[in-house]
Design a protein around this motif. Sequence first.
Motif, PDB file in Angstrom:
ATOM      1  N   UNK A 193      50.925  36.843  43.083  1.00 44.91           N
ATOM      2  CA  UNK A 193      49.874  36.483  42.126  1.00 44.91           C
ATOM      3  C   UNK A 193      49.945  37.382  40.888  1.00 44.91           C
ATOM      4  N   UNK A 194      50.271  38.658  41.110  1.00 41.64           N
ATOM      5  CA  UNK A 194      50.378  39.576  39.974  1.00 41.64           C
ATOM      6  C   UNK A 194      51.486  39.116  39.019  1.00 41.64           C
ATOM      7  N   UNK A 195      52.583  38.630  39.593  1.00 45.54           N
ATOM      8  CA  UNK A 195      53.670  38.115  38.743  1.00 45.54           C
ATOM      9  C   UNK A 195      53.156  36.951  37.891  1.00 45.54           C
ATOM     10  N   UNK A 196      52.280  36.129  38.473  1.00 44.86           N
ATOM     11  CA  UNK A 196      51.689  35.033  37.688  1.00 44.86           C
ATOM     12  C   UNK A 196      50.923  35.591  36.491  1.00 44.86           C
ATOM     13  N   UNK A 215      57.950  34.643  37.051  1.00 47.24           N
ATOM     14  CA  UNK A 215      56.847  33.833  37.571  1.00 47.24           C
ATOM     15  C   UNK A 215      57.360  32.819  38.594  1.00 47.24           C
ATOM     16  N   UNK A 216      58.595  32.345  38.372  1.00 45.49           N
ATOM     17  CA  UNK A 216      59.202  31.458  39.379  1.00 45.49           C
ATOM     18  C   UNK A 216      59.371  32.226  40.686  1.00 45.49           C
ATOM     19  N   UNK A 217      59.732  33.494  40.558  1.00 46.78           N
ATOM     20  CA  UNK A 217      59.842  34.341  41.743  1.00 46.78           C
ATOM     21  C   UNK A 217      58.513  34.345  42.500  1.00 46.78           C
ATOM     22  N   UNK A 218      57.415  34.450  41.753  1.00 51.78           N
ATOM     23  CA  UNK A 218      56.093  34.407  42.381  1.00 51.78           C
ATOM     24  C   UNK A 218      55.909  33.131  43.183  1.00 51.78           C
ATOM     25  N   UNK A 219      56.268  31.998  42.574  1.00 54.23           N
ATOM     26  CA  UNK A 219      56.090  30.721  43.277  1.00 54.23           C
ATOM     27  C   UNK A 219      57.013  30.623  44.488  1.00 54.23           C
ATOM     28  N   UNK A 221      62.153  31.417  30.304  1.00 54.17           N
ATOM     29  CA  UNK A 221      62.512  31.908  31.644  1.00 54.17           C
ATOM     30  C   UNK A 221      61.450  32.860  32.182  1.00 54.17           C
ATOM     31  N   UNK A 222      60.267  32.895  31.592  1.00 58.31           N
ATOM     32  CA  UNK A 222      59.213  33.801  32.034  1.00 58.31           C
ATOM     33  C   UNK A 222      59.787  35.211  32.197  1.00 58.31           C
ATOM     34  N   UNK A 223      60.591  35.668  31.233  1.00 55.24           N
ATOM     35  CA  UNK A 223      61.263  36.951  31.377  1.00 55.24           C
ATOM     36  C   UNK A 223      62.037  36.973  32.705  1.00 55.24           C
ATOM     37  N   UNK A 224      63.206  36.440  32.697  1.00 58.67           N
ATOM     38  CA  UNK A 224      64.072  36.391  33.897  1.00 58.67           C
ATOM     39  C   UNK A 224      63.387  35.739  35.106  1.00 58.67           C
TER      40      UNK A 224
END
Lengths: 565, 180
Positions: free
Chosen positions: A267-270, A304-308, A298-301
Amino acid sequence: MAANTAFRTCPDTGLKVHLPAQALIKANAVAAVVFLLLGGLFGLFVALTRWPEVHLLPAESFYAVLTAHGMDVLLFWIIFFEIAILYFASAILLNCRLAAPWLGWVAFILMLVGAIIANVAVIQGESSVMFTSYVPMKAAPHFYLGLILFAVGALIGVGIFFATLVIAREERTYEGSVPLVTFGAVTAAIIAVFTLASGAIILIPTFLWSLGYIAHIDSMTYKLVWWAMGHSSQQINVSAHVAVWYAIAAIVLGAKPLSEKVSRSAFLLYILFLQLASAHHLLVEPGVSSEWKIFNTSYAIYLAVLGSLIHGMSVPGAIEAAQRGKGYTRGVFEWLTKAPWGNPAFSGMALSLVMFGFLGGISGVVMGTEQINLIMHNTLYVPGHFHGTVVAGTTLAFMAITYLVVPLIFQRELLVPKMAQWQPYVFGLGVAGISLFMMGAGTLGVARRHWDITFADSTLTFDYPGAAFLMLGLNGIFAIMAAVGGAMYIVVVVASILFGKRREGAGEPAPQPAEPPAGAAVGSYGNAGTLHLPGTYVLVGVFFVAFVLYYFINWKYLSEVWPLS
Amino acid sequence: MAIAPPERRLWWKEPLDKAEIIWITIAFLWGIVMFLAMIYWHIVGEQNLSNEAYRIDPEVFAAKAEEMTEKYQVREEGDTGIPVVHPPPGSDVYLISRLWEWWPILELEKDQSYRLHLSSMDWQHGFSLQPTNINVQVHPNYDLVMTIKPNEAGTFSVVCNEFCGIGHHTMVGRIYVTER
């Protein structure tokens, strides 16, 4: 204080329910459903017009209805519901009184009046500018005014949420940290502040421009700031519906997060990176550099996709762990086959999770790749993608939690439970079709927001491939199915709220109160060293392979078009 | 449970399971791959949108397009009266978008490069080259310049794919690509 008496205790969960908060949750949820009905109906008209053999509406009404459809479902249905979720995740989950309920009613009325004004403006026909209202195309002033009022009201609602968190902390209504679901709601609320403020920053000057007080608004500047609202509002949805997934898994199955640390970090990454995705809408615009596009899209590399992706493992993982804890341990998938598929809250959540990942998630990342966007921008692929995220993901998740909200907050038993049981499947399948066939048509080049793909009235004509017409026909059929699913939802909810049997005192609880899974199965914290989750690993693996394959297939498509530089 | 405060107050000190660490690592690395792919394509790929754009007045842009059309017009399209222009390879080519047409019709040669200028006279439009499927946004007051190199001969259409009012669905232009 009077606030102390204004509570009841929930017989199912033992939570203290603040009655003024409960009233506000009900009002916002009901308003949300009304706009879902309205917007959904408009959506059906859109799909039936796109279906070449039906071609329901004339051009003028089509563009008006399309504008209203986007606005009603993307803003009004979802944000009303999210305000309800914010009040629930603060006041109810923290056993706390809601801050300034009167202000909550002010917010509600502002939102309602704003939404009505904007709808009237569109129906009057002078504001068919699409949901995005790109300048220099101009709508009637009250179109912008309605949206501004709505945004201000929603912003007040978000403020009440934060104030309630402060009160809960001051009055020590909970121990330690806030629950994960509340943490997710905080994420949504932080993003909402950014979103609604951006909306005000761009819509207020645009409103003044429509009145003639400002001479010129630059079209690129408008687009840049507008999407800080337009796309970020979808990020509120993502945060909110992920929180809803966790909530449903907890309430229905007693599932606990595999790791509080991992889920909260996601969530923090979001919070940190999700908003950058507004750049997705500016990938083929003049005057924006490639460096800017690559970093932001790319949401900085892809953080945020990593979060999902993390939630994509931890939500099913939590479910698997809870199910295995209950003894469904045979094979890789017994936990899944023995899941409560007849409970619409669970099935809706599960379908939402799977379709958000496979349909909305993958397509979003692929389309958001700087160069690949060239072969998708403004085609029907775009609505195909976001019907996968906002409808299959968010809307279905919100529908699913409604089946818990009706008994717990409205204190009514579900009427027509059979219909409720089937509803997520009918709606889910319909939406999956809508999403897939629009993406298919978009891949064939069909433009979005287009009344007539046969170009019958054009001086120069063009024929889209026959498959595109087939896709739009199928889109129409699945849209009907989704509309039936939506109608089933509304029938169940409205009937239950109005005529459902009242649930008072400690009667038979409709949703099973969560039983904590047996201690041996899941450790009291984390899943470290406690349990293997083979089913989840397989599901995540399948997802990842699909993601990688689809990503590279689109690079291949791109490499075949005219060279440009 | 996710709807109750974490059981351990120091939840940020929880140990991580190996499977979770593996998945987070894979997902993070995949993010880096996707990030680098875009940069890689700028270096070796042939389909990158140009970063070249200028502010321009619609009248100035229209004058340039008209000048080009006067110079290189080869015929009219049927009985539509729309000029067909065959500019020399490598030259600056102007395509006007306005309510609701693309003007003029271009005739290009296969495997030759052209500097294509796109700008709108009024609202935003969408340049959607079909059936190739290249899509670029066109703004008023901005001149987007991109080098294009048609890699197949034939008749191509330019569909407007940004909503631009009631005639939006009639806004179709044309580009011919001829063998050399």
